[in-house]
Design an enzyme around this catalytic site. Sequence first.
Site, mmCIF file in Angstrom:
data_model
loop_
_atom_site.group_PDB
_atom_site.id
_atom_site.type_symbol
_atom_site.label_atom_id
_atom_site.label_comp_id
_atom_site.label_asym_id
_atom_site.label_seq_id
_atom_site.Cartn_x
_atom_site.Cartn_y
_atom_site.Cartn_z
ATOM 1 C CG ASN A 79 -0.732 -6.956 -1.405
ATOM 2 O OD1 ASN A 79 -1.341 -7.529 -2.297
ATOM 3 N ND2 ASN A 79 -1.211 -6.838 -0.170
ATOM 4 C CD GLU A 136 -4.808 -7.664 1.676
ATOM 5 O OE1 GLU A 136 -5.693 -6.946 2.176
ATOM 6 O OE2 GLU A 136 -3.601 -7.403 1.782
ATOM 7 C CD GLU A 163 -2.855 -1.320 2.321
ATOM 8 O OE1 GLU A 163 -2.860 -0.437 3.189
ATOM 9 O OE2 GLU A 163 -3.606 -2.323 2.377
ATOM 10 C CG ASP A 175 -12.800 -8.637 1.364
ATOM 11 O OD1 ASP A 175 -12.899 -7.708 0.544
ATOM 12 O OD2 ASP A 175 -12.142 -8.541 2.410
ATOM 13 C CG HIS A 195 -9.978 -5.581 0.418
ATOM 14 N ND1 HIS A 195 -10.224 -6.635 1.267
ATOM 15 C CD2 HIS A 195 -8.666 -5.277 0.559
ATOM 16 C CE1 HIS A 195 -9.103 -6.948 1.919
ATOM 17 N NE2 HIS A 195 -8.147 -6.145 1.494
HETATM 18 O O1 G3I Z 1 -4.916 -7.999 18.958
HETATM 19 C C1 G3I Z 1 -5.662 -6.886 19.474
HETATM 20 C C2 G3I Z 1 -6.437 -7.270 20.703
HETATM 21 O O2 G3I Z 1 -5.517 -7.616 21.714
HETATM 22 C C3 G3I Z 1 -7.306 -6.091 21.133
HETATM 23 O O3 G3I Z 1 -8.084 -6.459 22.196
HETATM 24 C C4 G3I Z 1 -8.194 -5.667 19.977
HETATM 25 C C5 G3I Z 1 -9.039 -4.427 20.343
HETATM 26 O O4 G3I Z 1 -9.134 -3.524 19.272
HETATM 27 O O5 G3I Z 1 -7.397 -5.334 18.871
HETATM 28 C C6 G3I Z 1 -6.627 -6.420 18.407
HETATM 29 O O6 G3I Z 1 -5.856 -6.002 17.322
HETATM 30 C C7 G3I Z 1 -6.553 -5.791 16.104
HETATM 31 C C8 G3I Z 1 -5.988 -6.737 15.056
HETATM 32 O O7 G3I Z 1 -6.594 -6.475 13.822
HETATM 33 C C9 G3I Z 1 -6.196 -8.211 15.397
HETATM 34 O O8 G3I Z 1 -7.554 -8.512 15.408
HETATM 35 C C10 G3I Z 1 -6.374 -4.357 15.681
HETATM 36 O O9 G3I Z 1 -7.023 -3.488 16.611
HETATM 37 C C11 G3I Z 1 -6.934 -4.151 14.313
HETATM 38 O O10 G3I Z 1 -6.596 -2.843 13.869
HETATM 39 C C12 G3I Z 1 -6.337 -5.164 13.359
HETATM 40 O O11 G3I Z 1 -6.952 -5.000 12.113
HETATM 41 C C13 G3I Z 1 -6.273 -5.545 11.006
HETATM 42 C C14 G3I Z 1 -6.066 -4.471 9.972
HETATM 43 O O12 G3I Z 1 -5.474 -5.040 8.817
HETATM 44 C C15 G3I Z 1 -5.193 -3.351 10.483
HETATM 45 O O13 G3I Z 1 -4.903 -2.439 9.489
HETATM 46 C C16 G3I Z 1 -7.134 -6.657 10.433
HETATM 47 O O14 G3I Z 1 -7.209 -7.731 11.353
HETATM 48 C C17 G3I Z 1 -6.560 -7.147 9.108
HETATM 49 O O15 G3I Z 1 -7.493 -8.011 8.485
HETATM 50 C C18 G3I Z 1 -6.315 -5.964 8.198
HETATM 51 O O16 G3I Z 1 -5.716 -6.448 7.021
HETATM 52 C C19 G3I Z 1 -5.423 -5.470 6.012
HETATM 53 C C20 G3I Z 1 -4.197 -5.967 5.282
HETATM 54 O O17 G3I Z 1 -3.134 -6.203 6.193
HETATM 55 C C21 G3I Z 1 -3.758 -4.992 4.202
HETATM 56 N N1 G3I Z 1 -4.863 -4.678 3.299
HETATM 57 C C22 G3I Z 1 -6.107 -4.244 3.962
HETATM 58 C C23 G3I Z 1 -6.551 -5.283 4.998
HETATM 59 C C24 G3I Z 1 -7.878 -4.907 5.630
HETATM 60 O O18 G3I Z 1 -8.908 -4.852 4.676
#
Ligand code: G3I
Length: 278
Positions: free
Chosen positions: A157, A220, A115, A222, A193
């Site tokens: 990516n 990715e 990105e 969806d 996406h």
């Molecule tokens: O692990 C913590 C947990 O301990 C806490 O309680 C909770 C409360 O908010 O947060 C948890 O972390 C989260 C993490 O996902 C794991 O679930 C983060 O807040 C959250 O921001 C994070 O989101 C991820 C996101 O990227 C961040 O930018 C998503 O899972 C993940 O699917 C998403 O993936 C991205 C790709 O890497 C890049 N392209 C876009 C894609 C999302 O559409």
Amino acid sequence: RYFGAAVAAGKLGDSVYTGILDREFNSVTAENEMKWDATEPQQNQFNFTNADRIANYAAANGKLLRGHTLLWHSQQPGWAQALSGTALRNAAINHVTRVAGQYRGRIHSWDVVNEAFADGTSGGRRDSNLQRTGNDWIEAAFRAARAADPAAKLCYNDYNTDGINAKSTGIYTMVRDFKARGVPIDCVGLQSHLTNGPPGDYQANLQRFANLGVDVQITELDIPQGSNQAKAYAHVTRACLAAARCNGITAWGARDSGYWPGNGNPLLFDRSGNKKAA
Ligand code: G3I
């Protein structure tokens, strides 16, 4: 060709979840566990505990492993966010070297840089702390990744690059330049996406990247549930099958429950783990 899903280490104890993975997919991507904040929480102190859970799951179950992602403006550890200039550049390259080296020989494809291009009509780079270290940060990352893991396919990516538009053309121009100058790049990841389904020129866009001499991977995927989810998935799959160098499709999760950010039911298996029409 492979067919993959993004997986979370915390779900690998759920047998319905792993049942879907075991049966339906032959590749996995770490959804968060290989990102910079996860693998290097303090500078030069690496933690591969959760990344290893996914890598070990892949190895034990005969799945290809996609690495996601070495450098990204988001999900950086706080210490990296606080750096700039040469200190940040050196830290970033060290990160690439150490993480790619840790998994040397075990990663099918690495999202080396994620990105880095701007949305909108500029076709240029996104502003970020990494970009401000100099425009050559992307090629420096690819060279370091190649040196650390010569067998992995090295990918750029991004999202909103699924059709032919200013952003995807900016990336196309960068890849063409990298190929011309011998910067090591092997593939382009189209995140896909696809909130509104695939654009009409989806296949043409895949093909133009392939024509540069790189693989194309849908990384990715969806597509929100609603009208035409199944048709849209079929369209994407046919487009990949029709492009000789489209060598894999990864969905951004296995089933609708646990999908981030939690709504849309955009995946291939429902909340109970049943196959959907798609
Ligand atoms: O692990 C913590 C947990 O301990 C806490 O309680 C909770 C409360 O908010 O947060 C948890 O972390 C989260 C993490 O996902 C794991 O679930 C983060 O807040 C959250 O921001 C994070 O989101 C991820 C996101 O990227 C961040 O930018 C998503 O899972 C993940 O699917 C998403 O993936 C991205 C790709 O890497 C890049 N392209 C876009 C894609 C999302 O559409």
